[in-house]
Design a protein around this motif. Structure first.
Motif, PDB file in Angstrom:
ATOM      1  N   ALA A 102     -17.764  44.858 -38.295  1.00 56.17           N
ATOM      2  CA  ALA A 102     -18.001  43.847 -37.262  1.00 56.17           C
ATOM      3  C   ALA A 102     -19.020  42.819 -37.746  1.00 56.17           C
ATOM      4  O   ALA A 102     -18.848  41.606 -37.515  1.00 56.17           O
ATOM      5  N   ALA A 103     -20.048  43.284 -38.443  1.00 57.12           N
ATOM      6  CA  ALA A 103     -21.059  42.356 -38.965  1.00 57.12           C
ATOM      7  C   ALA A 103     -20.437  41.422 -40.003  1.00 57.12           C
ATOM      8  O   ALA A 103     -20.726  40.218 -40.014  1.00 57.12           O
ATOM      9  N   LEU A 104     -19.579  41.977 -40.855  1.00 58.64           N
ATOM     10  CA  LEU A 104     -18.920  41.121 -41.856  1.00 58.64           C
ATOM     11  C   LEU A 104     -17.983  40.118 -41.196  1.00 58.64           C
ATOM     12  O   LEU A 104     -17.929  38.948 -41.602  1.00 58.64           O
ATOM     13  N   VAL A 105     -17.248  40.542 -40.152  1.00 57.70           N
ATOM     14  CA  VAL A 105     -16.370  39.617 -39.423  1.00 57.70           C
ATOM     15  C   VAL A 105     -17.207  38.541 -38.746  1.00 57.70           C
ATOM     16  O   VAL A 105     -16.857  37.348 -38.777  1.00 57.70           O
ATOM     17  N   ALA A 106     -18.346  38.930 -38.145  1.00 60.00           N
ATOM     18  CA  ALA A 106     -19.221  37.962 -37.476  1.00 60.00           C
ATOM     19  C   ALA A 106     -19.789  36.963 -38.488  1.00 60.00           C
ATOM     20  O   ALA A 106     -19.861  35.759 -38.211  1.00 60.00           O
ATOM     21  N   LEU A 107     -20.183  37.464 -39.665  1.00 59.91           N
ATOM     22  CA  LEU A 107     -20.690  36.567 -40.703  1.00 59.91           C
ATOM     23  C   LEU A 107     -19.608  35.600 -41.183  1.00 59.91           C
ATOM     24  O   LEU A 107     -19.870  34.409 -41.389  1.00 59.91           O
ATOM     25  N   ALA A 108     -18.397  36.111 -41.334  1.00 62.39           N
ATOM     26  CA  ALA A 108     -17.295  35.237 -41.751  1.00 62.39           C
ATOM     27  C   ALA A 108     -17.024  34.190 -40.679  1.00 62.39           C
ATOM     28  O   ALA A 108     -16.798  33.004 -41.000  1.00 62.39           O
ATOM     29  N   ALA A 109     -17.056  34.597 -39.400  1.00 59.76           N
ATOM     30  CA  ALA A 109     -16.833  33.641 -38.312  1.00 59.76           C
ATOM     31  C   ALA A 109     -17.966  32.617 -38.266  1.00 59.76           C
ATOM     32  O   ALA A 109     -17.719  31.409 -38.088  1.00 59.76           O
ATOM     33  N   ALA A 110     -19.199  33.075 -38.441  1.00 55.93           N
ATOM     34  CA  ALA A 110     -20.331  32.148 -38.437  1.00 55.93           C
ATOM     35  C   ALA A 110     -20.219  31.164 -39.600  1.00 55.93           C
ATOM     36  O   ALA A 110     -20.504  29.964 -39.445  1.00 55.93           O
ATOM     37  N   ALA A 111     -19.783  31.657 -40.755  1.00 57.43           N
ATOM     38  CA  ALA A 111     -19.607  30.763 -41.900  1.00 57.43           C
ATOM     39  C   ALA A 111     -18.499  29.747 -41.625  1.00 57.43           C
ATOM     40  O   ALA A 111     -18.623  28.558 -41.968  1.00 57.43           O
ATOM     41  N   ALA A 112     -17.426  30.182 -40.977  1.00 61.89           N
ATOM     42  CA  ALA A 112     -16.330  29.266 -40.639  1.00 61.89           C
ATOM     43  C   ALA A 112     -16.807  28.215 -39.639  1.00 61.89           C
ATOM     44  O   ALA A 112     -16.502  27.020 -39.779  1.00 61.89           O
ATOM     45  N   VAL A 113     -17.563  28.642 -38.621  1.00 60.10           N
ATOM     46  CA  VAL A 113     -18.079  27.702 -37.624  1.00 60.10           C
ATOM     47  C   VAL A 113     -19.036  26.718 -38.285  1.00 60.10           C
ATOM     48  O   VAL A 113     -19.003  25.506 -38.024  1.00 60.10           O
ATOM     49  N   ALA A 114     -19.908  27.229 -39.160  1.00 64.05           N
ATOM     50  CA  ALA A 114     -20.861  26.351 -39.836  1.00 64.05           C
ATOM     51  C   ALA A 114     -20.133  25.348 -40.722  1.00 64.05           C
ATOM     52  O   ALA A 114     -20.493  24.162 -40.763  1.00 64.05           O
ATOM     53  N   THR A 115     -19.112  25.815 -41.416  1.00 70.73           N
ATOM     54  CA  THR A 115     -18.331  24.909 -42.269  1.00 70.73           C
ATOM     55  C   THR A 115     -17.636  23.852 -41.419  1.00 70.73           C
ATOM     56  O   THR A 115     -17.648  22.662 -41.746  1.00 70.73           O
ATOM     57  N   TRP A 116     -17.023  24.267 -40.306  1.00 72.42           N
ATOM     58  CA  TRP A 116     -16.341  23.318 -39.414  1.00 72.42           C
ATOM     59  C   TRP A 116     -17.348  22.311 -38.855  1.00 72.42           C
ATOM     60  O   TRP A 116     -17.084  21.118 -38.828  1.00 72.42           O
ATOM     61  N   SER A 120     -16.933  18.601 -39.606  1.00 75.63           N
ATOM     62  CA  SER A 120     -16.488  17.788 -38.475  1.00 75.63           C
ATOM     63  C   SER A 120     -17.578  16.910 -37.884  1.00 75.63           C
ATOM     64  O   SER A 120     -17.322  15.790 -37.467  1.00 75.63           O
ATOM     65  N   LEU A 121     -18.782  17.437 -37.812  1.00 74.89           N
ATOM     66  CA  LEU A 121     -19.829  16.714 -37.104  1.00 74.89           C
ATOM     67  C   LEU A 121     -20.879  16.115 -38.044  1.00 74.89           C
ATOM     68  O   LEU A 121     -21.195  14.932 -37.960  1.00 74.89           O
ATOM     69  N   LEU A 122     -21.423  16.948 -38.905  1.00 73.79           N
ATOM     70  CA  LEU A 122     -22.550  16.495 -39.700  1.00 73.79           C
ATOM     71  C   LEU A 122     -22.147  15.590 -40.862  1.00 73.79           C
ATOM     72  O   LEU A 122     -22.827  14.605 -41.136  1.00 73.79           O
ATOM     73  N   ALA A 123     -21.063  15.930 -41.522  1.00 76.12           N
ATOM     74  CA  ALA A 123     -20.664  15.115 -42.677  1.00 76.12           C
ATOM     75  C   ALA A 123     -20.371  13.668 -42.258  1.00 76.12           C
ATOM     76  O   ALA A 123     -20.871  12.732 -42.903  1.00 76.12           O
ATOM     77  N   PRO A 124     -19.580  13.446 -41.183  1.00 78.79           N
ATOM     78  CA  PRO A 124     -19.364  12.047 -40.777  1.00 78.79           C
ATOM     79  C   PRO A 124     -20.663  11.364 -40.331  1.00 78.79           C
ATOM     80  O   PRO A 124     -20.889  10.188 -40.611  1.00 78.79           O
ATOM     81  N   THR A 125     -21.539  12.119 -39.658  1.00 80.15           N
ATOM     82  CA  THR A 125     -22.809  11.544 -39.219  1.00 80.15           C
ATOM     83  C   THR A 125     -23.645  11.163 -40.427  1.00 80.15           C
ATOM     84  O   THR A 125     -24.233  10.072 -40.478  1.00 80.15           O
ATOM     85  N   PHE A 126     -23.723  12.084 -41.422  1.00 80.38           N
ATOM     86  CA  PHE A 126     -24.472  11.777 -42.638  1.00 80.38           C
ATOM     87  C   PHE A 126     -23.867  10.586 -43.366  1.00 80.38           C
ATOM     88  O   PHE A 126     -24.586   9.728 -43.886  1.00 80.38           O
ATOM     89  N   ALA A 127     -22.533  10.520 -43.374  1.00 77.95           N
ATOM     90  CA  ALA A 127     -21.860   9.384 -44.039  1.00 77.95           C
ATOM     91  C   ALA A 127     -22.182   8.077 -43.304  1.00 77.95           C
ATOM     92  O   ALA A 127     -22.445   7.051 -43.936  1.00 77.95           O
ATOM     93  N   ALA A 128     -22.170   8.117 -41.952  1.00 79.80           N
ATOM     94  CA  ALA A 128     -22.487   6.912 -41.171  1.00 79.80           C
ATOM     95  C   ALA A 128     -23.929   6.497 -41.394  1.00 79.80           C
ATOM     96  O   ALA A 128     -24.243   5.318 -41.588  1.00 79.80           O
ATOM     97  N   VAL A 129     -24.855   7.478 -41.381  1.00 80.03           N
ATOM     98  CA  VAL A 129     -26.266   7.181 -41.612  1.00 80.03           C
ATOM     99  C   VAL A 129     -26.437   6.626 -43.026  1.00 80.03           C
ATOM    100  O   VAL A 129     -27.178   5.650 -43.247  1.00 80.03           O
ATOM    101  N   ALA A 130     -25.777   7.245 -44.010  1.00 74.88           N
ATOM    102  CA  ALA A 130     -25.875   6.757 -45.390  1.00 74.88           C
ATOM    103  C   ALA A 130     -25.322   5.349 -45.495  1.00 74.88           C
ATOM    104  O   ALA A 130     -25.903   4.490 -46.186  1.00 74.88           O
ATOM    105  N   GLY A 131     -24.210   5.073 -44.796  1.00 71.26           N
ATOM    106  CA  GLY A 131     -23.651   3.710 -44.795  1.00 71.26           C
ATOM    107  C   GLY A 131     -24.606   2.717 -44.165  1.00 71.26           C
ATOM    108  O   GLY A 131     -24.795   1.597 -44.668  1.00 71.26           O
ATOM    109  N   ALA A 132     -25.225   3.128 -43.033  1.00 72.95           N
ATOM    110  CA  ALA A 132     -26.158   2.236 -42.349  1.00 72.95           C
ATOM    111  C   ALA A 132     -27.373   1.967 -43.214  1.00 72.95           C
ATOM    112  O   ALA A 132     -27.848   0.829 -43.336  1.00 72.95           O
TER     113      ALA A 132
END
Length: 155
Positions: A102-116, A120-132
């Protein structure tokens, strides 16, 4: 003359023989008493040692069933404790395995959520901030360049 000398010699011989016999009897009597004393001491020591060995034998004879019963009881308890603990050990192993899974499944899910979230959210924001920041930097550089060119032209 010879008669009194002979009588004295006989008397002396008789007296010496009597003394020798008395001395021999005294030594024989003392030796016999000493031998009887040594024999009595040996018998006493023999009886004491025999009693000691009998006591040890009785102690060992009495202790042997107790030791055997103790060993049997410990063996019985160990078998039953092992039999009783076997299911517990199996349950603990299963619970630990499930918790680890269960801990390994939770870690895998947390890694998937963090990657998403990053993708989805941080990379475009960082790209927009870097562009600005790049646009502001370019504008500032252009303005500084224009001011510098104007200063050169005036001068």
């Amino acid at each position: 003359v010879w008669l009194p000398l002979e009588a004295c010699a006989r008397l002396a011989s008789h007296l010496l023989g009597g003394c020798a016999a008395a001395t021999q009897r005294a030594f024989a009597s003392a030796g016999d008493a000493l031998l009887r004393l040594v024999a009595a001491c040996c018998r006493l020591l023999g009886h004491a040692f025999s009693a000691f060995c009998s006591a040890l034998s009785m102690i060992f004879d009495a202790a042997a069933p107790l030791v055997s019963a103790f060993v049997s009881a410990v063996s019985f308890l160990m078998r039953h404790v092992a039999a009783a603990l076997s299911p517990v050990v199996t349950l603990v192993q299963a619970a630990l395995s499930a918790a680890l899974s269960a801990a390994l499944v939770a870690l895998a899910a947390a890694a998937a959520v963090a990657t998403w979230a990053f993708d989805s959210l941080l990379a475009p924001t960082f790209a927009a901030v870097a562009g600005a920041v790049t646009a502001v930097g370019t504008a500032v550089a252009g303005a500084v360049g224009a001011v510098g060119a104007a200063g050169v032209a005036e001068g």
